[in-house]
Design a protein around this motif. Structure first.
Motif, short mmCIF file in Angstrom:
data_model
loop_
_atom_site.label_atom_id
_atom_site.label_comp_id
_atom_site.label_asym_id
_atom_site.label_seq_id
_atom_site.Cartn_x
_atom_site.Cartn_y
_atom_site.Cartn_z
N THR A 9 24.85 4.94 17.91
CA THR A 9 25.83 4.54 18.91
C THR A 9 25.34 4.88 20.31
OG1 THR A 9 27.62 4.90 17.33
CG2 THR A 9 28.21 4.78 19.66
N ARG A 10 24.76 6.07 20.44
CA ARG A 10 24.28 6.46 21.76
C ARG A 10 23.09 5.61 22.19
NH1 ARG A 10 25.91 11.76 19.88
NH2 ARG A 10 23.83 12.32 19.19
N ARG A 11 22.24 5.23 21.24
CA ARG A 11 21.12 4.36 21.61
C ARG A 11 21.64 2.99 22.03
NH1 ARG A 11 18.86 6.92 17.15
NH2 ARG A 11 18.99 5.09 15.81
N LEU A 12 22.69 2.52 21.35
CA LEU A 12 23.29 1.25 21.77
C LEU A 12 23.82 1.35 23.19
CD1 LEU A 12 24.49 -1.56 21.34
CD2 LEU A 12 26.44 -0.49 20.21
N LEU A 13 24.43 2.48 23.51
CA LEU A 13 24.94 2.68 24.87
C LEU A 13 23.80 2.65 25.88
CD1 LEU A 13 27.62 5.43 24.18
CD2 LEU A 13 28.04 3.13 25.04
N LEU A 14 22.69 3.29 25.54
CA LEU A 14 21.55 3.29 26.46
C LEU A 14 20.99 1.88 26.63
CD1 LEU A 14 19.66 6.54 25.39
CD2 LEU A 14 21.10 6.18 27.39
N ASP A 15 20.90 1.15 25.51
CA ASP A 15 20.42 -0.23 25.60
C ASP A 15 21.33 -1.05 26.51
OD1 ASP A 15 18.29 0.21 23.92
OD2 ASP A 15 19.35 -0.40 22.11
N LEU A 25 33.91 3.17 31.17
CA LEU A 25 34.14 3.53 29.78
C LEU A 25 34.73 2.35 29.01
CD1 LEU A 25 34.54 5.42 27.36
CD2 LEU A 25 36.62 6.25 28.43
N GLY A 26 35.70 1.66 29.62
CA GLY A 26 36.34 0.53 28.95
C GLY A 26 35.35 -0.56 28.57
N GLU A 27 34.48 -0.90 29.50
CA GLU A 27 33.47 -1.93 29.21
C GLU A 27 32.57 -1.51 28.07
OE1 GLU A 27 31.53 -4.07 32.74
OE2 GLU A 27 32.32 -2.27 33.69
N LEU A 28 32.13 -0.26 28.13
CA LEU A 28 31.22 0.23 27.10
C LEU A 28 31.92 0.28 25.74
CD1 LEU A 28 29.49 2.97 29.24
CD2 LEU A 28 28.46 0.87 28.36
N GLU A 29 33.20 0.64 25.76
CA GLU A 29 33.94 0.66 24.51
C GLU A 29 33.92 -0.74 23.88
OE1 GLU A 29 38.10 1.18 24.96
OE2 GLU A 29 38.49 1.10 22.79
N GLU A 30 34.16 -1.78 24.70
CA GLU A 30 34.15 -3.15 24.17
C GLU A 30 32.83 -3.46 23.46
OE1 GLU A 30 35.08 -6.21 26.97
OE2 GLU A 30 36.80 -5.13 27.79
N THR A 36 30.35 -1.66 15.84
CA THR A 36 30.81 -0.70 14.85
C THR A 36 32.25 -0.31 15.17
OG1 THR A 36 30.43 1.52 13.96
CG2 THR A 36 29.82 1.17 16.24
N PRO A 37 33.04 -0.04 14.14
CA PRO A 37 34.43 0.33 14.40
C PRO A 37 34.52 1.75 14.95
CG PRO A 37 33.98 0.45 12.06
CD PRO A 37 32.74 -0.11 12.71
N MET A 38 35.00 1.87 16.15
CA MET A 38 35.14 3.20 16.77
C MET A 38 36.20 3.13 17.86
SD MET A 38 32.29 5.68 18.53
CE MET A 38 31.12 5.20 17.29
N THR A 39 36.88 4.22 18.06
CA THR A 39 37.91 4.23 19.10
C THR A 39 37.29 4.61 20.44
OG1 THR A 39 38.40 6.57 18.79
CG2 THR A 39 39.58 5.00 17.40
N ARG A 40 38.12 4.51 21.48
CA ARG A 40 37.69 4.87 22.81
C ARG A 40 37.23 6.33 22.87
NH1 ARG A 40 40.57 7.31 26.74
NH2 ARG A 40 42.46 7.19 25.51
N PHE A 41 37.90 7.16 22.09
CA PHE A 41 37.60 8.59 22.14
C PHE A 41 36.19 8.88 21.64
CE2 PHE A 41 42.09 7.85 21.30
CZ PHE A 41 42.65 8.43 22.42
N GLY A 42 35.82 8.18 20.60
CA GLY A 42 34.46 8.35 20.10
C GLY A 42 33.43 7.98 21.14
N VAL A 43 33.63 6.82 21.77
CA VAL A 43 32.69 6.39 22.81
C VAL A 43 32.65 7.42 23.93
CG1 VAL A 43 32.17 4.57 24.47
CG2 VAL A 43 33.15 3.98 22.24
N SER A 44 33.81 7.92 24.30
CA SER A 44 33.89 8.90 25.37
C SER A 44 33.06 10.14 25.05
CB SER A 44 35.34 9.29 25.61
OG SER A 44 35.43 10.31 26.58
#
Lengths: 104, 104
Positions: A9-15, A25-30, A36-44
């Motif tokens: 997930t973190r590598r996806l965020l970096l990509d 945060l909202g954009e990245l959550e989308e 992958t199924p994950m809530t905003r809190f996980g992304v945060s």
DNA sequence: TTGACATGTGACCAAATGGTCACCTAACCT
DNA sequence: AGGTTAGGTGACCATTTGGTCACATGTCAA
């Protein structure tokens, strides 16, 4: 810092941030939720780890928090184990391995 | 592969193998034990992970198993997030961040 | 000010990871 | 053959990590 790179997930965020920085945060959550199924809190939480690892730099603008990729630590990883002569040595090793092991 | 880099013991092993390759498990165990208390089994497990991640290449010679560093995957990590224009963009961002946030 | 929006926090649970041990195989050397 | 040395395996335990939720904070807009 290395542990920060160890999660998909973190590598996806970096990509995603490499493609275009300045995301909230909202954009990245989308983006993450598409993969992958994950809530905003996980992304945060993942973003916080990336920040602590100095892989992501943030910039507050009102109630939004804009995230940017910081490539410097990755450059340092590279420099730690790679030197300009290493690639040639590797080729030599591969050849040696073939020579020694291909006889049963 | 990324998870393999996430552990300090494994990074120590990579550092040791970068310095000089062709080491046996026993040699590597000695090096690790100097830094942190761990048994041979622990070192063996870490080496297996590094092999599976293709960061370490092995070569059997009789009853000994010689370990070598493989730098190619690290090069790939570098190439994934770094391009030649990125560094300049980062400098610009840092400047912007200072300008926008240094006024309380 | 009232409500809606963007994000942060601490507690909590399930799953993965790091490490050890008892036991095993295989190779070298008298 | 027998003893020693180098390495591997599977079970097991303690700790860490990934993820969610209830709740809280701060900001914009009418």
């Amino acid at each position: 810092m290395f542990k920060a790179l160890a999660d998909p997930t973190r590598r996806l965020l970096l990509d995603t941030l490499r493609e275009r920085g300045g995301r909230t945060l909202g954009e990245l959550e989308e983006v993450v939720v598409e993969h992958t199924p994950m809530t905003r809190f996980g992304v945060s939480k993942h973003l916080r780890l990336l920040e602590e690892a100095n892989l992501v730099v943030t910039l507050r603008s009102g109630r939004e928090k804009l995230h940017h990729l910081n490539p410097v630590p990755i450059q340092q990883v590279h420099d730690r184990w790679i030197d300009k002569y290493t690639e040639r040595r590797l080729t030599a090793l591969t050849t040696l391995k073939s020579q020694l092991e291909e006889k049963p």
